[in-house]
Write a protein that holds these residues in place. Structure first.
Motif, PDB file in Angstrom:
ATOM      1  N   GLN A 115       0.972  -1.334  -0.094  1.00  0.00           N
ATOM      2  CA  GLN A 115       0.028  -0.110  -0.168  1.00  0.00           C
ATOM      3  C   GLN A 115       0.767   1.420   0.162  1.00  0.00           C
ATOM      4  N   ILE A 116       1.963   1.060   0.820  1.00  0.00           N
ATOM      5  CA  ILE A 116       2.811   2.349   0.895  1.00  0.00           C
ATOM      6  C   ILE A 116       3.351   2.592  -0.569  1.00  0.00           C
ATOM      7  N   GLU A 117       3.751   1.604  -1.261  1.00  0.00           N
ATOM      8  CA  GLU A 117       4.488   1.776  -2.649  1.00  0.00           C
ATOM      9  C   GLU A 117       3.713   2.486  -3.506  1.00  0.00           C
ATOM     10  N   GLU A 118       2.338   1.776  -3.399  1.00  0.00           N
ATOM     11  CA  GLU A 118       1.313   2.239  -4.308  1.00  0.00           C
ATOM     12  C   GLU A 118       1.069   3.915  -4.234  1.00  0.00           C
ATOM     13  N   ILE A 119       1.021   4.219  -2.908  1.00  0.00           N
ATOM     14  CA  ILE A 119       0.774   5.679  -2.574  1.00  0.00           C
ATOM     15  C   ILE A 119       1.978   6.380  -3.303  1.00  0.00           C
ATOM     16  N   LYS A 120       3.129   5.850  -3.181  1.00  0.00           N
ATOM     17  CA  LYS A 120       4.186   6.512  -3.962  1.00  0.00           C
ATOM     18  C   LYS A 120       4.252   6.415  -5.138  1.00  0.00           C
ATOM     19  N   GLU A 121       3.609   5.612  -5.873  1.00  0.00           N
ATOM     20  CA  GLU A 121       3.709   5.332  -7.317  1.00  0.00           C
ATOM     21  C   GLU A 121       2.498   6.048  -7.738  1.00  0.00           C
ATOM     22  N   ILE A 122       1.483   6.257  -7.155  1.00  0.00           N
ATOM     23  CA  ILE A 122       0.568   7.308  -7.537  1.00  0.00           C
ATOM     24  C   ILE A 122       0.939   8.613  -7.707  1.00  0.00           C
ATOM     25  N   ASP A 123       1.905   8.908  -6.772  1.00  0.00           N
ATOM     26  CA  ASP A 123       2.550  10.554  -6.810  1.00  0.00           C
ATOM     27  C   ASP A 123       3.245  10.566  -8.005  1.00  0.00           C
ATOM     28  N   GLN A 168      -1.896   9.690 -24.223  1.00  0.00           N
ATOM     29  CA  GLN A 168      -1.802   8.467 -23.260  1.00  0.00           C
ATOM     30  C   GLN A 168      -0.529   7.838 -23.606  1.00  0.00           C
ATOM     31  N   PHE A 169      -0.400   7.509 -24.813  1.00  0.00           N
ATOM     32  CA  PHE A 169       0.758   6.655 -25.230  1.00  0.00           C
ATOM     33  C   PHE A 169       1.984   7.341 -24.910  1.00  0.00           C
ATOM     34  N   ILE A 170       2.191   8.866 -25.138  1.00  0.00           N
ATOM     35  CA  ILE A 170       3.430   9.300 -24.561  1.00  0.00           C
ATOM     36  C   ILE A 170       3.525   9.300 -23.248  1.00  0.00           C
ATOM     37  N   LEU A 171       2.590   9.487 -22.551  1.00  0.00           N
ATOM     38  CA  LEU A 171       2.587   9.376 -20.932  1.00  0.00           C
ATOM     39  C   LEU A 171       3.046   8.277 -20.565  1.00  0.00           C
ATOM     40  N   SER A 172       2.477   6.914 -21.251  1.00  0.00           N
ATOM     41  CA  SER A 172       3.166   5.466 -20.818  1.00  0.00           C
ATOM     42  C   SER A 172       4.607   5.376 -21.193  1.00  0.00           C
ATOM     43  N   LEU A 173       4.831   6.055 -22.128  1.00  0.00           N
ATOM     44  CA  LEU A 173       6.245   6.110 -22.470  1.00  0.00           C
ATOM     45  C   LEU A 173       7.301   6.549 -21.586  1.00  0.00           C
ATOM     46  N   LEU A 174       6.567   7.804 -21.012  1.00  0.00           N
ATOM     47  CA  LEU A 174       7.337   8.540 -20.131  1.00  0.00           C
ATOM     48  C   LEU A 174       7.497   7.977 -18.717  1.00  0.00           C
ATOM     49  N   LEU A 175       6.711   7.156 -18.575  1.00  0.00           N
ATOM     50  CA  LEU A 175       6.401   6.557 -17.126  1.00  0.00           C
ATOM     51  C   LEU A 175       7.285   5.201 -17.266  1.00  0.00           C
ATOM     52  N   ALA A 176       7.434   4.676 -18.322  1.00  0.00           N
ATOM     53  CA  ALA A 176       8.248   3.225 -18.564  1.00  0.00           C
ATOM     54  C   ALA A 176       9.531   3.701 -18.518  1.00  0.00           C
ATOM     55  N   LYS A 177       9.881   4.835 -18.964  1.00  0.00           N
ATOM     56  CA  LYS A 177      11.237   5.479 -18.728  1.00  0.00           C
ATOM     57  C   LYS A 177      11.743   5.679 -17.395  1.00  0.00           C
ATOM     58  N   GLN A 178      10.793   6.142 -16.559  1.00  0.00           N
ATOM     59  CA  GLN A 178      10.936   6.363 -15.120  1.00  0.00           C
ATOM     60  C   GLN A 178      10.963   5.024 -14.421  1.00  0.00           C
ATOM     61  N   GLY A 179      10.715   3.941 -14.871  1.00  0.00           N
ATOM     62  CA  GLY A 179      10.641   2.542 -14.356  1.00  0.00           C
ATOM     63  C   GLY A 179       9.185   2.358 -13.742  1.00  0.00           C
ATOM     64  N   LEU A 180       8.506   2.848 -14.257  1.00  0.00           N
ATOM     65  CA  LEU A 180       6.984   2.667 -13.713  1.00  0.00           C
ATOM     66  C   LEU A 180       6.220   2.158 -15.038  1.00  0.00           C
ATOM     67  N   HIS A 181       6.097   0.780 -14.961  1.00  0.00           N
ATOM     68  CA  HIS A 181       5.433  -0.007 -15.876  1.00  0.00           C
ATOM     69  C   HIS A 181       4.107  -0.293 -15.371  1.00  0.00           C
ATOM     70  N   VAL A 182       3.034   0.823 -15.602  1.00  0.00           N
ATOM     71  CA  VAL A 182       1.570   0.607 -15.193  1.00  0.00           C
ATOM     72  C   VAL A 182       0.891   1.006 -16.438  1.00  0.00           C
ATOM     73  N   ARG A 183      -0.279   0.734 -16.380  1.00  0.00           N
ATOM     74  CA  ARG A 183      -1.361   0.807 -17.197  1.00  0.00           C
ATOM     75  C   ARG A 183      -2.007   2.181 -16.725  1.00  0.00           C
ATOM     76  N   CYS A 184      -1.903   3.067 -17.794  1.00  0.00           N
ATOM     77  CA  CYS A 184      -2.844   4.260 -17.324  1.00  0.00           C
ATOM     78  C   CYS A 184      -3.717   4.760 -18.299  1.00  0.00           C
ATOM     79  N   LEU A 185      -4.784   5.121 -17.906  1.00  0.00           N
ATOM     80  CA  LEU A 185      -5.690   5.494 -18.756  1.00  0.00           C
ATOM     81  C   LEU A 185      -6.126   6.872 -18.823  1.00  0.00           C
ATOM     82  N   LEU A 186      -6.131   7.585 -19.786  1.00  0.00           N
ATOM     83  CA  LEU A 186      -6.566   9.057 -19.966  1.00  0.00           C
ATOM     84  C   LEU A 186      -8.030   9.259 -20.181  1.00  0.00           C
ATOM     85  N   ASP A 187      -8.875   9.888 -19.502  1.00  0.00           N
ATOM     86  CA  ASP A 187     -10.055  10.168 -19.896  1.00  0.00           C
ATOM     87  C   ASP A 187     -10.794  11.768 -19.751  1.00  0.00           C
ATOM     88  N   SER A 188     -11.370  12.038 -20.492  1.00  0.00           N
ATOM     89  CA  SER A 188     -11.899  13.262 -20.235  1.00  0.00           C
ATOM     90  C   SER A 188     -13.207  13.303 -20.026  1.00  0.00           C
TER      91      SER A 188
END
Lengths: 76, 334
Positions: free
Chosen positions: B65-73, B125-145
């Protein structure tokens, strides 16, 4: 505009210090951003089947349309 | 403070040590793993007595849970940095749902932000997931409006169910229009629990399509293949593209995806809920006939004839505006 492309590209490549964005105009007077990157990073900027550069162009076009200018990206 | 994973505490009794350690971690006993490292020894008259030593560790979920909180930040920080350079009128909120992150973006112009068929959100969303992967965050993120994606998902599920019902009724496979991977996933998931139909995808990426097939038939013989009608001599209507009968009554499902608002044709009427009695006859005003010039040849556009070659009009001059591009679109009609 330039900052956006610069930010994306620099955070994508392995050698961000070699990235340079050159602003230029084409024959019609439209803004053209030229990305200069290290040889081994060019592939990263373009992506598989041009996916990355296509996404960058889409975002740029979207912003450019809002400001009533045309923008394009080329890579070297 | 919240990141301490385990503490060692010593006290006169085991119990006292545990309580002290739990307090320091700020967690309840159920969420902690307690190890007694040293039992207390009372000794004789205070000689040779030893304090109890316990180690209290947060349980695994606690750590996650602690790690997730950090990840979301981290996700939020990267997204904010990107959006600040992209468009400073956007407002962002991040939320975790299951394994993926939902990023909701409020824009003063949602239509422009989403783009045609979500083109721009998907690019972002694609660019964002690339930037996150470069930071070592291999997560699925969904952009919505707004509710763009949830609305689309509802529409797709509705369409999937409706088409599956039909496939199971007529027992013939049905090919859906090409959809992006995310939307195909929605279709597969919507139909995965149904035993009467199976789904799979065919084709190559931008045009990959979901095919809904009838499942294994129980006691029912598979429907024979379509009859070859090439040899029979039934009278047939002359081919004319304008008069072609719509397939399957309306054919809204057959339309290409760029007119996807047509998917949302609303819930189906139950079979009993149809107006009874004779159908109202359609009264059509007579067509206005244009007087034909004497020498004018009668031309019937043939679908097989090569389309008339058109010369591209001159490129628009001056500042670009989307309206101008519409105005310069060459007409296909001669």
């Amino acid at each position: 505009m330039k900052e956006l492309v610069e930010y994306i590209v620099k955070n994508l490549v392995d050698h961000p210090e070699q990235v340079e964005i050159v602003e230029a105009k084409d024959e019609q007077g439209n803004l053209v951003l030229q990305i200069l990157a290290a040889r081994e990073d060019v592939g990263k900027v373009i992506g598989k089947n041009g996916r990355v550069i296509k996404a960058i162009r889409t975002l740029l076009k979207n912003q450019a349309a809002r400001n009533n200018i045309l923008a394009n990206v080329t890579i070297e | 403070m919240a990141e301490i994973i385990s503490v060692d505490k010593s006290a006169k009794t085991v119990e006292e040590a545990i309580i002290a350690a739990l307090e320091e971690l700020g967690i309840s006993r159920e969420r902690a793993l307690i190890e007694v490292l040293e039992e207390p020894k009372s000794g004789l008259f205070g000689i040779g007595s030893k304090h109890a030593l316990v180690r209290v560790t947060r349980q695994v979920e606690e750590i996650e849970q602690i790690e997730e909180i950090k990840e979301i930040d981290q996700v939020e920080a990267v997204a904010r940095a990107l959006l600040a350079r992209y468009d400073d009128t956007l407002r962002l909120s991040v939320e975790k749902k299951g394994e993926s992150y939902l990023l909701d973006i409020v824009s003063p112009e949602p239509a422009r932000f989403i783009g045609k068929h979500g083109e721009t959100v998907n690019a972002l969303q694609f660019i964002l997931s690339l930037l996150l992967a470069k930071q070592g965050l291999h997560v699925r993120c969904l952009l919505d409006s707004g509710d763009y994606r949830s609305h689309r998902e509802r529409t797709l599920k509705q369409m999937a169910r409706r088409l599956a019902d039909r496939v199971s009724r007529i027992r013939r496979p049905y090919t859906m229009p090409p959809l992006p991977p995310m939307e195909r996933r929605v279709i597969h998931l919507a139909l995965q629990d149904r035993t009467d139909v199976k789904t799979h995808s065919e084709g190559d990426e931008p045009y990959r399509k979901v095919i809904i097939e009838p499942g294994p038939s129980e006691g029912l013989a598979p429907r024979p293949p379509r009859q070859d009608r090439s040899s029979d001599d039934r009278p047939r209507r002359a081919y004319s593209p304008q008069q072609r009968a719509p397939r399957y009554g309306g054919g809204s499902e057959r339309r290409p995806p760029d007119r996807d608002r047509s998917y949302d044709s609303g819930p189906r009427r139950p079979p009993g809920d149809r107006p009874t009695g004779p159908r109202p006859t359609e009264v059509r005003p007579p067509r206005e006939e244009r007087p034909r010039e004497e020498d004018e040849p009668i031309s019937i556009p043939s679908p097989m004839a090569p389309s008339k070659k058109w010369i591209a009009p001159a490129a628009p001059q001056g500042p670009y505006s989307p309206k101008a591009s519409l105005r310069y679109r060459p007409s296909r009609k001669p």
